[in-house]
Design a protein around this motif. Structure first.
Motif, PDB file in Angstrom:
ATOM      1  N   ILE A  57     -75.271  25.216  36.578  1.00 25.64           N
ATOM      2  CA  ILE A  57     -74.172  24.804  35.703  1.00 25.64           C
ATOM      3  C   ILE A  57     -72.855  24.700  36.473  1.00 25.64           C
ATOM      4  CG2 ILE A  57     -73.546  27.122  34.906  1.00 25.64           C
ATOM      5  CD1 ILE A  57     -73.079  25.845  32.123  1.00 25.64           C
ATOM      6  N   ALA A  58     -72.667  25.539  37.500  1.00 28.16           N
ATOM      7  CA  ALA A  58     -71.439  25.450  38.304  1.00 28.16           C
ATOM      8  C   ALA A  58     -71.372  24.102  39.014  1.00 28.16           C
ATOM      9  CB  ALA A  58     -71.374  26.596  39.302  1.00 28.16           C
ATOM     10  N   ALA A  59     -72.511  23.630  39.510  1.00 27.89           N
ATOM     11  CA  ALA A  59     -72.551  22.321  40.178  1.00 27.89           C
ATOM     12  C   ALA A  59     -72.249  21.203  39.180  1.00 27.89           C
ATOM     13  CB  ALA A  59     -73.920  22.106  40.819  1.00 27.89           C
ATOM     14  N   LEU A  60     -72.750  21.343  37.963  1.00 29.33           N
ATOM     15  CA  LEU A  60     -72.466  20.337  36.934  1.00 29.33           C
ATOM     16  C   LEU A  60     -70.976  20.346  36.591  1.00 29.33           C
ATOM     17  CD1 LEU A  60     -75.507  20.828  34.498  1.00 29.33           C
ATOM     18  CD2 LEU A  60     -75.255  19.162  36.342  1.00 29.33           C
ATOM     19  N   PHE A  61     -70.393  21.546  36.502  1.00 26.62           N
ATOM     20  CA  PHE A  61     -68.956  21.647  36.234  1.00 26.62           C
ATOM     21  C   PHE A  61     -68.157  20.933  37.319  1.00 26.62           C
ATOM     22  CE2 PHE A  61     -67.260  24.794  32.989  1.00 26.62           C
ATOM     23  CZ  PHE A  61     -68.348  24.684  32.151  1.00 26.62           C
ATOM     24  N   ARG A  62     -68.530  21.202  38.585  1.00 28.81           N
ATOM     25  CA  ARG A  62     -67.797  20.576  39.695  1.00 28.81           C
ATOM     26  C   ARG A  62     -67.951  19.061  39.655  1.00 28.81           C
ATOM     27  NH1 ARG A  62     -69.556  25.328  42.430  1.00 28.81           N
ATOM     28  NH2 ARG A  62     -71.477  24.318  43.103  1.00 28.81           N
ATOM     29  N   GLU A  63     -69.136  18.591  39.360  1.00 29.89           N
ATOM     30  CA  GLU A  63     -69.371  17.148  39.302  1.00 29.89           C
ATOM     31  C   GLU A  63     -68.526  16.488  38.220  1.00 29.89           C
ATOM     32  OE1 GLU A  63     -73.166  14.030  39.005  1.00 29.89           O
ATOM     33  OE2 GLU A  63     -73.502  16.168  39.360  1.00 29.89           O
ATOM     34  N   LEU A  64     -68.275  17.223  37.147  1.00 34.12           N
ATOM     35  CA  LEU A  64     -67.485  16.692  36.032  1.00 34.12           C
ATOM     36  C   LEU A  64     -65.998  16.983  36.198  1.00 34.12           C
ATOM     37  CD1 LEU A  64     -69.877  17.699  33.113  1.00 34.12           C
ATOM     38  CD2 LEU A  64     -69.382  15.362  33.884  1.00 34.12           C
ATOM     39  N   GLY A  65     -65.627  17.653  37.289  1.00 33.58           N
ATOM     40  CA  GLY A  65     -64.222  17.973  37.523  1.00 33.58           C
ATOM     41  C   GLY A  65     -63.704  19.094  36.645  1.00 33.58           C
ATOM     42  N   LEU A  66     -64.592  20.007  36.207  1.00 31.68           N
ATOM     43  CA  LEU A  66     -64.204  21.121  35.344  1.00 31.68           C
ATOM     44  C   LEU A  66     -63.960  22.369  36.175  1.00 31.68           C
ATOM     45  CD1 LEU A  66     -66.845  20.567  32.495  1.00 31.68           C
ATOM     46  CD2 LEU A  66     -64.468  19.767  32.565  1.00 31.68           C
ATOM     47  N   ASP A  67     -63.146  23.261  35.653  1.00 35.00           N
ATOM     48  CA  ASP A  67     -62.787  24.501  36.344  1.00 35.00           C
ATOM     49  C   ASP A  67     -63.963  25.474  36.304  1.00 35.00           C
ATOM     50  OD1 ASP A  67     -61.627  26.753  37.383  1.00 35.00           O
ATOM     51  OD2 ASP A  67     -60.227  27.079  35.725  1.00 35.00           O
ATOM     52  N   THR A  68     -64.534  25.811  37.451  1.00 37.06           N
ATOM     53  CA  THR A  68     -65.686  26.716  37.499  1.00 37.06           C
ATOM     54  C   THR A  68     -65.287  28.179  37.345  1.00 37.06           C
ATOM     55  OG1 THR A  68     -65.575  26.805  39.924  1.00 37.06           O
ATOM     56  CG2 THR A  68     -67.042  25.145  38.936  1.00 37.06           C
ATOM     57  N   ASP A  69     -64.000  28.505  37.443  1.00 36.14           N
ATOM     58  CA  ASP A  69     -63.563  29.896  37.309  1.00 36.14           C
ATOM     59  C   ASP A  69     -63.918  30.461  35.937  1.00 36.14           C
ATOM     60  OD1 ASP A  69     -62.584  29.910  39.849  1.00 36.14           O
ATOM     61  OD2 ASP A  69     -60.482  29.623  39.276  1.00 36.14           O
ATOM     62  N   VAL A  70     -63.956  29.605  34.934  1.00 40.17           N
ATOM     63  CA  VAL A  70     -64.240  30.088  33.574  1.00 40.17           C
ATOM     64  C   VAL A  70     -65.659  30.647  33.469  1.00 40.17           C
ATOM     65  CG1 VAL A  70     -62.628  28.458  32.535  1.00 40.17           C
ATOM     66  CG2 VAL A  70     -65.024  27.820  32.751  1.00 40.17           C
ATOM     67  N   LEU A  71     -66.537  30.249  34.378  1.00 36.51           N
ATOM     68  CA  LEU A  71     -67.928  30.691  34.307  1.00 36.51           C
ATOM     69  C   LEU A  71     -68.096  32.159  34.670  1.00 36.51           C
ATOM     70  CD1 LEU A  71     -69.614  27.564  35.952  1.00 36.51           C
ATOM     71  CD2 LEU A  71     -69.473  28.115  33.511  1.00 36.51           C
ATOM     72  N   THR A  72     -67.102  32.732  35.328  1.00 38.80           N
ATOM     73  CA  THR A  72     -67.174  34.145  35.714  1.00 38.80           C
ATOM     74  C   THR A  72     -66.171  34.997  34.941  1.00 38.80           C
ATOM     75  OG1 THR A  72     -65.645  33.692  37.559  1.00 38.80           O
ATOM     76  CG2 THR A  72     -68.013  33.622  38.028  1.00 38.80           C
ATOM     77  N   ASP A  73     -65.548  34.412  33.930  1.00 41.93           N
ATOM     78  CA  ASP A  73     -64.564  35.133  33.117  1.00 41.93           C
ATOM     79  C   ASP A  73     -65.139  35.345  31.722  1.00 41.93           C
ATOM     80  OD1 ASP A  73     -62.480  36.101  31.658  1.00 41.93           O
ATOM     81  OD2 ASP A  73     -61.090  34.470  32.078  1.00 41.93           O
ATOM     82  N   PRO A  74     -65.556  36.573  31.379  1.00 42.41           N
ATOM     83  CA  PRO A  74     -66.207  36.807  30.086  1.00 42.41           C
ATOM     84  C   PRO A  74     -65.316  36.541  28.882  1.00 42.41           C
ATOM     85  CG  PRO A  74     -65.704  38.887  31.183  1.00 42.41           C
ATOM     86  CD  PRO A  74     -65.449  37.799  32.178  1.00 42.41           C
ATOM     87  N   ASP A  75     -63.994  36.508  29.072  1.00 45.91           N
ATOM     88  CA  ASP A  75     -63.078  36.276  27.959  1.00 45.91           C
ATOM     89  C   ASP A  75     -62.638  34.820  27.842  1.00 45.91           C
ATOM     90  OD1 ASP A  75     -63.029  38.955  27.157  1.00 45.91           O
ATOM     91  OD2 ASP A  75     -61.533  39.438  28.682  1.00 45.91           O
ATOM     92  N   ALA A  76     -63.147  33.969  28.710  1.00 48.91           N
ATOM     93  CA  ALA A  76     -62.681  32.578  28.720  1.00 48.91           C
ATOM     94  C   ALA A  76     -63.233  31.795  27.524  1.00 48.91           C
ATOM     95  CB  ALA A  76     -63.108  31.902  30.021  1.00 48.91           C
ATOM     96  N   ARG A  77     -62.579  30.695  27.219  1.00 48.50           N
ATOM     97  CA  ARG A  77     -63.044  29.733  26.225  1.00 48.50           C
ATOM     98  C   ARG A  77     -63.081  28.374  26.919  1.00 48.50           C
ATOM     99  NH1 ARG A  77     -64.553  32.204  21.354  1.00 48.50           N
ATOM    100  NH2 ARG A  77     -64.362  30.142  20.423  1.00 48.50           N
ATOM    101  N   ILE A  78     -64.103  27.595  26.643  1.00 43.28           N
ATOM    102  CA  ILE A  78     -64.298  26.285  27.275  1.00 43.28           C
ATOM    103  C   ILE A  78     -64.278  25.235  26.176  1.00 43.28           C
ATOM    104  CG2 ILE A  78     -65.882  24.840  28.616  1.00 43.28           C
ATOM    105  CD1 ILE A  78     -66.108  28.608  28.881  1.00 43.28           C
ATOM    106  N   SER A  79     -63.628  24.130  26.408  1.00 44.66           N
ATOM    107  CA  SER A  79     -63.500  23.116  25.353  1.00 44.66           C
ATOM    108  C   SER A  79     -64.869  22.567  24.962  1.00 44.66           C
ATOM    109  CB  SER A  79     -62.581  21.975  25.815  1.00 44.66           C
ATOM    110  OG  SER A  79     -63.246  21.126  26.723  1.00 44.66           O
ATOM    111  N   GLN A  80     -65.003  22.273  23.677  1.00 42.14           N
ATOM    112  CA  GLN A  80     -66.256  21.735  23.158  1.00 42.14           C
ATOM    113  C   GLN A  80     -66.605  20.412  23.844  1.00 42.14           C
ATOM    114  OE1 GLN A  80     -68.623  22.725  21.190  1.00 42.14           O
ATOM    115  NE2 GLN A  80     -69.718  20.771  21.091  1.00 42.14           N
TER     116      GLN A  80
END
Length: 343
Positions: A27-50
């Motif tokens: 999923i981190a590779a998919l995030f990078r491919e889409l230009g999304l911030d991968t830091d949210v994947l290691t932050d348990p309190d984060a929210r990611i846009s739908q």
């Protein structure tokens, strides 16, 4: 008028990541491919846009060639994916009571999720929907919710539960085998809604994991969290972004706004509507985190200053004394002494 995006909890995104890994995707590779911030994947309190997650699902189907990839969610069950909602479900007296809690607190899992429970004389229907934000939701997202719910039922009861029927508000896929293998019941496609029709007797049977005291405790935590989330949604979301960015240095207003998919002016206006300024929220967040970090003796004062985004530790010491009237080292000594006396 610009508005804040609907978001998905990091816990649910973690579950999605584990599900995609079943098909060999990162999923981190998919995030990078889409230009999304991968830091949210290691932050348990984060929210990611739908919408970001919709794009991830579409790319995952494209990369895997598996349009039924959402069903993988049944294979990666972890109560922590639901955070406090999952633990509340676990301590419920029955599946019916537990899913009632999921319905009540579902916005904590994802603001686009819409789960309903319909009780009939002999049956209980769990109905699922995922509403898109600016993009139509991927059908894999709602199938993932169905798969996870069924897996949770089977895990909670330690029984290979089979629904009476599973319905899908979509046309029948070319390959129905994955659906038959998971649900093991009659399947209805082109139905009015996505749902699982369950035996009411099964849904109301006592659970071995029931614990009324824990259920009440989890209800209080979830209720408080939901109240804050619903009353000041932009403030809540901004605080989560600040918590994630602070270890990198003092976050700029523009950086935070960009992470929330809105302009700086919109962020400022939305915060003002909720009765707080960006600077006030930044200081409040730092103050709350400082108290949390000082209660952890393994962290040095220098490390805490860095984690709070202070370039110079002396700025942290001055700020802390302004907030609480004494230096952080003295505060820590008092806290640790109180803790040892309580023990």
């Amino acid at each position: 008028m610009e508005r804040a995006s609907r978001t998905t909890s990091a816990g649910w995104v973690s579950a999605i990541g584990h599900a995609l890994a079943v098909d060999g995707l990162d999923i981190a590779a998919l995030f990078r491919e889409l230009g999304l911030d991968t830091d949210v994947l290691t932050d348990p309190d984060a929210r990611i846009s739908q919408d970001s997650m919709t794009r991830v699902w579409h790319l995952a189907v494209e990369r895997s060639g598996n349009p039924a990839i959402g069903l993988n969610m049944a294979r990666v069950l972890r109560p922590g994916h639901f955070s406090v909602v999952g633990y509340s479900l676990m301590s419920s007296r029955s599946l019916r009571e537990g899913f009632g809690r999921v319905v009540r607190y579902q916005r904590l899992i994802g603001e686009s999720s819409d789960m309903m429970m319909q009780i009939e004389p002999d049956t209980c229907r769990l109905q699922f929907a995922i509403h898109g934000d600016r993009l139509p939701a991927a059908l894999q997202s709602v199938e993932a919710a169905m798969a996870y719910a069924l897996a949770f039922c089977r895990w909670m009861t330690a029984d290979p539960i089979v629904p009476i029927k599973a319905t899908f508000a979509r046309s029948e896929p070319q390959d129905v085998a994955p659906y038959r293998a998971l649900f093991e019941c009659p399947l209805e496609f082109d139905a009015p809604a996505y749902s699982l029709l369950m035996s009411r007797q099964l849904m109301e049977a006592p659970l071995a994991t029931a614990n009324d005291s824990l259920a009440k405790l989890h209800d209080r935590f979830a209720g408080d969290f939901l109240a804050r989330f619903e009353s000041d949604p932009v403030t809540h979301q901004t605080r989560q972004v600040l918590c994630r960015l602070l270890p990198q240095g003092e976050p700029k207003r523009q950086t935070v706004a960009s992470a929330m998919n809105m302009s700086t002016r919109t962020l400022q206006r939305r915060l003002q509507e909720e009765g707080v300024s960006f600077q006030q929220l930044l200081e409040r967040t730092r103050r709350e985190l400082a108290l949390q970090y000082l209660g952890q003796p393994q962290l040095t004062l220098f490390e805490i200053a860095c984690m709070l985004g202070f370039a110079d530790p002396s700025n942290f010491f001055r700020a802390f004394k302004r907030w609480f009237g004494l230096p952080p080292g003295q505060y820590r000594e008092q806290v640790l002494q109180d803790q040892s006396e309580e023990e």
